[in-house]
Design a protein around this motif. Structure first.
Motif, PDB file in Angstrom:
ATOM      1  N   PHE A  50       0.809  -1.225   0.000  1.00  0.00           N
ATOM      2  CA  PHE A  50       0.000   0.000   0.000  1.00  0.00           C
ATOM      3  C   PHE A  50       0.839   1.269   0.000  1.00  0.00           C
ATOM      4  CE2 PHE A  50      -3.050  -3.153   1.538  1.00  0.00           C
ATOM      5  CZ  PHE A  50      -4.042  -2.958   0.593  1.00  0.00           C
ATOM      6  N   GLU A  51       2.098   1.147   0.399  1.00  0.00           N
ATOM      7  CA  GLU A  51       2.963   2.318   0.352  1.00  0.00           C
ATOM      8  C   GLU A  51       3.238   2.733  -1.091  1.00  0.00           C
ATOM      9  OE1 GLU A  51       5.477  -1.341   0.465  1.00  0.00           O
ATOM     10  OE2 GLU A  51       3.858  -0.615   1.744  1.00  0.00           O
TER      11      GLU A  51
ATOM     12  N   ASP B  47      -4.461   4.448  -9.940  1.00  0.00           N
ATOM     13  CA  ASP B  47      -5.838   4.067 -10.242  1.00  0.00           C
ATOM     14  C   ASP B  47      -5.924   3.316 -11.569  1.00  0.00           C
ATOM     15  OD1 ASP B  47      -5.190   6.904 -11.118  1.00  0.00           O
ATOM     16  OD2 ASP B  47      -7.079   6.615 -12.203  1.00  0.00           O
TER      17      ASP B  47
ATOM     18  N   VAL C 158      -9.633   2.781  -2.948  1.00  0.00           N
ATOM     19  CA  VAL C 158      -9.830   1.811  -1.867  1.00  0.00           C
ATOM     20  C   VAL C 158     -10.766   2.384  -0.804  1.00  0.00           C
ATOM     21  CG1 VAL C 158      -8.679   0.495  -0.044  1.00  0.00           C
ATOM     22  CG2 VAL C 158      -7.634   0.657  -2.317  1.00  0.00           C
ATOM     23  N   LYS C 159     -10.537   3.635  -0.421  1.00  0.00           N
ATOM     24  CA  LYS C 159     -11.418   4.274   0.570  1.00  0.00           C
ATOM     25  C   LYS C 159     -12.834   4.402   0.026  1.00  0.00           C
ATOM     26  CE  LYS C 159      -7.698   7.127   2.448  1.00  0.00           C
ATOM     27  NZ  LYS C 159      -7.168   8.500   2.475  1.00  0.00           N
TER      28      LYS C 159
ATOM     29  N   ARG D 138      -5.375   5.157  -3.478  1.00  0.00           N
ATOM     30  CA  ARG D 138      -5.858   5.089  -2.091  1.00  0.00           C
ATOM     31  C   ARG D 138      -7.298   5.580  -1.994  1.00  0.00           C
ATOM     32  NH1 ARG D 138      -0.613   6.432   1.668  1.00  0.00           N
ATOM     33  NH2 ARG D 138       0.778   5.151   0.421  1.00  0.00           N
ATOM     34  N   ASN D 139      -7.618   6.609  -2.784  1.00  0.00           N
ATOM     35  CA  ASN D 139      -8.997   7.116  -2.797  1.00  0.00           C
ATOM     36  C   ASN D 139      -9.963   6.074  -3.335  1.00  0.00           C
ATOM     37  OD1 ASN D 139      -8.306   9.562  -1.663  1.00  0.00           O
ATOM     38  ND2 ASN D 139      -8.094  10.600  -3.628  1.00  0.00           N
TER      39      ASN D 139
ATOM     40  N   PHE E  70       0.862   2.778  -3.390  1.00  0.00           N
ATOM     41  CA  PHE E  70      -0.374   3.329  -3.936  1.00  0.00           C
ATOM     42  C   PHE E  70      -0.286   4.847  -4.034  1.00  0.00           C
ATOM     43  CE2 PHE E  70      -4.060   0.220  -3.732  1.00  0.00           C
ATOM     44  CZ  PHE E  70      -3.247  -0.893  -3.897  1.00  0.00           C
ATOM     45  N   THR E  71      -0.730   5.364  -5.191  1.00  0.00           N
ATOM     46  CA  THR E  71      -0.824   6.815  -5.348  1.00  0.00           C
ATOM     47  C   THR E  71      -2.022   7.309  -4.544  1.00  0.00           C
ATOM     48  OG1 THR E  71      -2.281   6.651  -7.270  1.00  0.00           O
ATOM     49  CG2 THR E  71       0.120   6.708  -7.700  1.00  0.00           C
ATOM     50  N   GLU E  72      -2.145   8.600  -4.421  1.00  0.00           N
ATOM     51  CA  GLU E  72      -3.292   9.164  -3.707  1.00  0.00           C
ATOM     52  C   GLU E  72      -4.600   8.738  -4.373  1.00  0.00           C
ATOM     53  OE1 GLU E  72      -5.219  13.456  -2.389  1.00  0.00           O
ATOM     54  OE2 GLU E  72      -3.159  13.392  -3.124  1.00  0.00           O
TER      55      GLU E  72
END
Length: 189
Positions: free
Chosen positions: A2-3, A146, A13-14, A10-11, A5-7
């Protein structure tokens, strides 16, 4: 992982977790990942969706996902294969819904929360996250964006890949539609 992952990733996944919570799902699925990807704006996957006309057909994508849920998660290929041996999935779904109510095969249950209070990811959703790493490595990228999540969804057999393909978003079409993509992406499965 997960480190890397771009922002935007991560968005996704959230956002998938948010979708799952909103519908009281018992886990986060590949479908939730796709819906979260469709919400992104200004990202590589959003550009690919727009180029393929998916953005304008979101309602059709959601309807196709809902229909697959109604069939108990069977893909169209599964339903066609069963039809080939004389089993009419539509008729079975109708009879089950007549006896048990609409959406009886959709698996809509009360959420089973883990002791942590977080929704778990289904095995296929976890597999998609792992696949996104393989896609990124195959493309020579050091990050997971993404676009890698989107390509991973298209590469893994199942309802989400089928729905994407029905809407013209096959792995190859997505890869070509991604900004800055050249030939040579890798479809790892």
């Amino acid at each position: 992982m997960f480190e890397r992952f771009t922002e935007a990733a991560r968005n996704v996944v959230k956002g998938a977790v948010t979708y799952a919570e909103r519908v009281d799902a018992d886990s986060v699925t590949e479908e939730h990942l796709l819906l979260a990807l469709l919400d992104l704006e200004g990202t590589r996957s959003a550009v690919a969706f727009a180029a393929l006309g998916i953005t304008d057909r979101r309602a059709s994508v959601e309807s196709a996902l809902a229909e697959a849920r109604r069939r108990g998660g069977l893909t169209r290929a599964d339903a066609d294969a069963l039809a080939g041996i004389g089993i009419d999935v539509t008729e079975i779904v109708s009879k089950i819904e007549a006896a048990h109510g609409p959406g009886a095969l959709a698996g809509d249950r009360k959420p089973k929360r883990r002791w942590s209070g977080h929704l778990p990811f289904t095995r296929p959703a976890k597999g998609t996250l792992e696949q996104s790493l393989r896609v990124a490595l195959g493309r020579g990228d050091r990050h997971i964006g993404d676009e890698h999540l989107l390509l991973a969804l298209a590469a893994r057999p199942g309802v989400v890949a089928d729905v994407l393909a029905e809407h013209g978003a096959t792995y190859g079409a997505l890869e070509r539609a991604l900004p800055g993509s050249g030939e040579g992406g890798v479809k790892a499965s």
